[in-house]
Design an enzyme around this catalytic site. Structure first.
Site, PDB file in Angstrom:
ATOM      1  N   LYS A  28     -10.177  11.749 -46.250  1.00  0.00           N
ATOM      2  CA  LYS A  28      -9.364  10.948 -47.193  1.00  0.00           C
ATOM      3  C   LYS A  28      -8.001  11.621 -47.390  1.00  0.00           C
ATOM      4  O   LYS A  28      -7.496  12.233 -46.459  1.00  0.00           O
ATOM      5  CB  LYS A  28     -10.118  10.754 -48.509  1.00  0.00           C
ATOM      6  CG  LYS A  28     -11.553  10.267 -48.279  1.00  0.00           C
ATOM      7  CD  LYS A  28     -12.210   9.769 -49.521  1.00  0.00           C
ATOM      8  CE  LYS A  28     -13.664   9.434 -49.224  1.00  0.00           C
ATOM      9  NZ  LYS A  28     -14.329   8.759 -50.302  1.00  0.00           N
ATOM     10  N   HIS A  83     -12.588   0.729 -44.689  1.00  0.00           N
ATOM     11  CA  HIS A  83     -13.229   1.578 -45.700  1.00  0.00           C
ATOM     12  C   HIS A  83     -13.092   0.883 -47.060  1.00  0.00           C
ATOM     13  O   HIS A  83     -12.084   0.237 -47.339  1.00  0.00           O
ATOM     14  CB  HIS A  83     -12.568   2.957 -45.720  1.00  0.00           C
ATOM     15  CG  HIS A  83     -13.329   3.946 -46.543  1.00  0.00           C
ATOM     16  ND1 HIS A  83     -13.223   3.986 -47.917  1.00  0.00           N
ATOM     17  CD2 HIS A  83     -14.219   4.901 -46.197  1.00  0.00           C
ATOM     18  CE1 HIS A  83     -14.021   4.944 -48.368  1.00  0.00           C
ATOM     19  NE2 HIS A  83     -14.639   5.513 -47.350  1.00  0.00           N
ATOM     20  N   GLU A  90     -12.334   1.933 -49.864  1.00  0.00           N
ATOM     21  CA  GLU A  90     -11.129   2.297 -50.627  1.00  0.00           C
ATOM     22  C   GLU A  90      -9.919   1.495 -50.143  1.00  0.00           C
ATOM     23  O   GLU A  90      -9.034   1.143 -50.915  1.00  0.00           O
ATOM     24  CB  GLU A  90     -10.889   3.815 -50.536  1.00  0.00           C
ATOM     25  CG  GLU A  90     -11.908   4.562 -51.380  1.00  0.00           C
ATOM     26  CD  GLU A  90     -12.231   5.963 -50.922  1.00  0.00           C
ATOM     27  OE1 GLU A  90     -11.496   6.513 -50.082  1.00  0.00           O
ATOM     28  OE2 GLU A  90     -13.243   6.509 -51.398  1.00  0.00           O
ATOM     29  N   ASN A 121     -14.779  12.077 -43.250  1.00  0.00           N
ATOM     30  CA  ASN A 121     -13.578  11.352 -43.690  1.00  0.00           C
ATOM     31  C   ASN A 121     -12.914  12.209 -44.770  1.00  0.00           C
ATOM     32  O   ASN A 121     -13.417  12.302 -45.890  1.00  0.00           O
ATOM     33  CB  ASN A 121     -14.008   9.985 -44.260  1.00  0.00           C
ATOM     34  CG  ASN A 121     -12.860   9.245 -44.919  1.00  0.00           C
ATOM     35  OD1 ASN A 121     -11.696   9.599 -44.753  1.00  0.00           O
ATOM     36  ND2 ASN A 121     -13.203   8.211 -45.677  1.00  0.00           N
ATOM     37  N   GLU A 155     -22.025   1.647 -46.282  1.00  0.00           N
ATOM     38  CA  GLU A 155     -21.662   2.489 -47.413  1.00  0.00           C
ATOM     39  C   GLU A 155     -21.733   1.683 -48.714  1.00  0.00           C
ATOM     40  O   GLU A 155     -20.780   0.960 -49.041  1.00  0.00           O
ATOM     41  CB  GLU A 155     -20.241   3.014 -47.252  1.00  0.00           C
ATOM     42  CG  GLU A 155     -20.015   3.789 -45.972  1.00  0.00           C
ATOM     43  CD  GLU A 155     -18.838   4.741 -46.102  1.00  0.00           C
ATOM     44  OE1 GLU A 155     -19.060   5.948 -46.025  1.00  0.00           O
ATOM     45  OE2 GLU A 155     -17.708   4.273 -46.311  1.00  0.00           O
ATOM     46  N   SER A 197     -22.146   9.717 -50.713  1.00  0.00           N
ATOM     47  CA  SER A 197     -22.659  10.971 -51.279  1.00  0.00           C
ATOM     48  C   SER A 197     -23.683  11.668 -50.375  1.00  0.00           C
ATOM     49  O   SER A 197     -24.676  12.219 -50.851  1.00  0.00           O
ATOM     50  CB  SER A 197     -23.218  10.745 -52.682  1.00  0.00           C
ATOM     51  OG  SER A 197     -22.187  10.305 -53.547  1.00  0.00           O
ATOM     52  N   GLY A 225     -18.731   8.864 -53.457  1.00  0.00           N
ATOM     53  CA  GLY A 225     -18.091   9.832 -54.354  1.00  0.00           C
ATOM     54  C   GLY A 225     -18.705   9.900 -55.737  1.00  0.00           C
ATOM     55  O   GLY A 225     -18.131  10.487 -56.651  1.00  0.00           O
TER      56      GLY A 225
HETATM   57  C1  PEP Z   1     -16.718   7.982 -47.667  1.00  0.00           C
HETATM   58  O1  PEP Z   1     -15.594   8.310 -47.940  1.00  0.00           O
HETATM   59  O2  PEP Z   1     -16.890   7.171 -46.759  1.00  0.00           O
HETATM   60  C2  PEP Z   1     -17.834   8.551 -48.414  1.00  0.00           C
HETATM   61  C3  PEP Z   1     -19.033   8.150 -48.120  1.00  0.00           C
HETATM   62  O3  PEP Z   1     -17.544   9.460 -49.396  1.00  0.00           O
HETATM   63  P1  PEP Z   1     -18.585  10.441 -50.143  1.00  0.00           P
HETATM   64  O4  PEP Z   1     -19.405  11.106 -49.065  1.00  0.00           O
HETATM   65  O5  PEP Z   1     -17.734  11.416 -50.882  1.00  0.00           O
HETATM   66  O6  PEP Z   1     -19.428   9.610 -51.027  1.00  0.00           O
END
Ligand code: PEP
Length: 253
Positions: free
Chosen positions: A11, A95, A97, A9, A167, A213, A173
């Protein structure tokens, strides 16, 4: 046997020209991968160019979001029909976000999933708890509500085209990850929730990714767990080198 699904992803990162360069490098580096289903999710504006670059490659294209209408007066939105036409196969829905900054709720997530499926896009439904929910032992309640409401009205056949990404929001992040064992416990519960909603066979077949992460140095341990079927990768999918290492998690250096 569930085939691993690893999705990047991106973003709101990479201009169109950066996305094209990146895809070019990724495509040649990953041309021999067969055992993992790979998806990249660039920004909307880069999808068309990246789609052309992926012709003949086993890397699939995904979008990061979509609107829950086919067309109409919805300024600034993108429909599943448009995504389908330019070659998207997957779409990330719900997601954290989007839930956090754009107030998406389970009702809109559900409408998006249904419309995505209608246009043969495979939704990746994101679920997960915030830090305070985690600290208050509410993980299972949160995930259960997100799944039952997000997937309301979805039948077994449709479910074969849906993947779930667990997640934990506190891990996105932040550099923090759930331990593989803790993540796997939640994945098992998610599988049970789906089995209870539909049937055991469907629960068993559903691919459940972990996200939060994920990096080259933790992917192996995560993928060794029985119910972790892949990863949704944010930050580490922005570097060719780290995304390649994540996809090749089972290969020794
Ligand atoms: C994500 O955007 O779904 C995500 C898991 O980001 P990151 O790997 O940067 O934590």
């Amino acid at each position: 046997m569930r085939k691993s699904l690893i999705a990047g992803n991106w973003k709101m990162n990479k201009t169109v020209s950066e996305a094209v360069d990146f895809t070019n490098n990724l495509k040649s580096a990953l041309r021999d991968v067969q055992d993992v289903e790979m998806v990249i999710c660039p920004t909307f504006v880069a999808l068309s160019e990246v789609s052309k670059m992926l012709e003949g490659s086993s890397i699939k294209l995904g979008a990061q979001n979509m609107y829950m209408q086919k067309n109409g007066a919805y300024t600034g939105e993108i429909s599943p029909l448009m995504l389908k036409e330019i070659g998207c196969r997957y779409v990330i829905i719900g997601h954290s976000e989007r839930r956090q900054y754009f107030r998406e709720d389970n009702k809109s997530v559900n409408a998006k999933i249904k419309l995505a499926l209608k246009y043969q896009l495979r939704p990746i439904l994101c679920v997960g708890e915030t830090l305070s929910e985690y600290q208050n032992n509410q993980t299972i309640d949160v995930v259960k509500t997100e799944i039952t409401e997000g997937l309301a009205g979805i039948d077994n056949e449709q479910m074969s085209n849906v993947a779930i990404a667990y997640e934990p929001i506190w891990a996105i992040g932040t550099g923090k990850t759930a331990t593989p064992n803790d993540a796997n416990k939640v994945h098992k519960i998610i599988r049970k929730i789906i089995s209870d909603m539909l049937d055991a066979k469907t629960g068993e077949k559903t691919r459940i990714q972990y996200g939060g992460s994920v990096k080259p140095d933790n992917i192996n341990a995560l993928m060794e767990e029985s119910d972790i079927d892949g990863a949704l990768v944010g930050g580490a999918s922005l570097s060719v080198e780290s995304f390649i290492r994540i996809v090749n998690y089972d290969k020794k250096d």
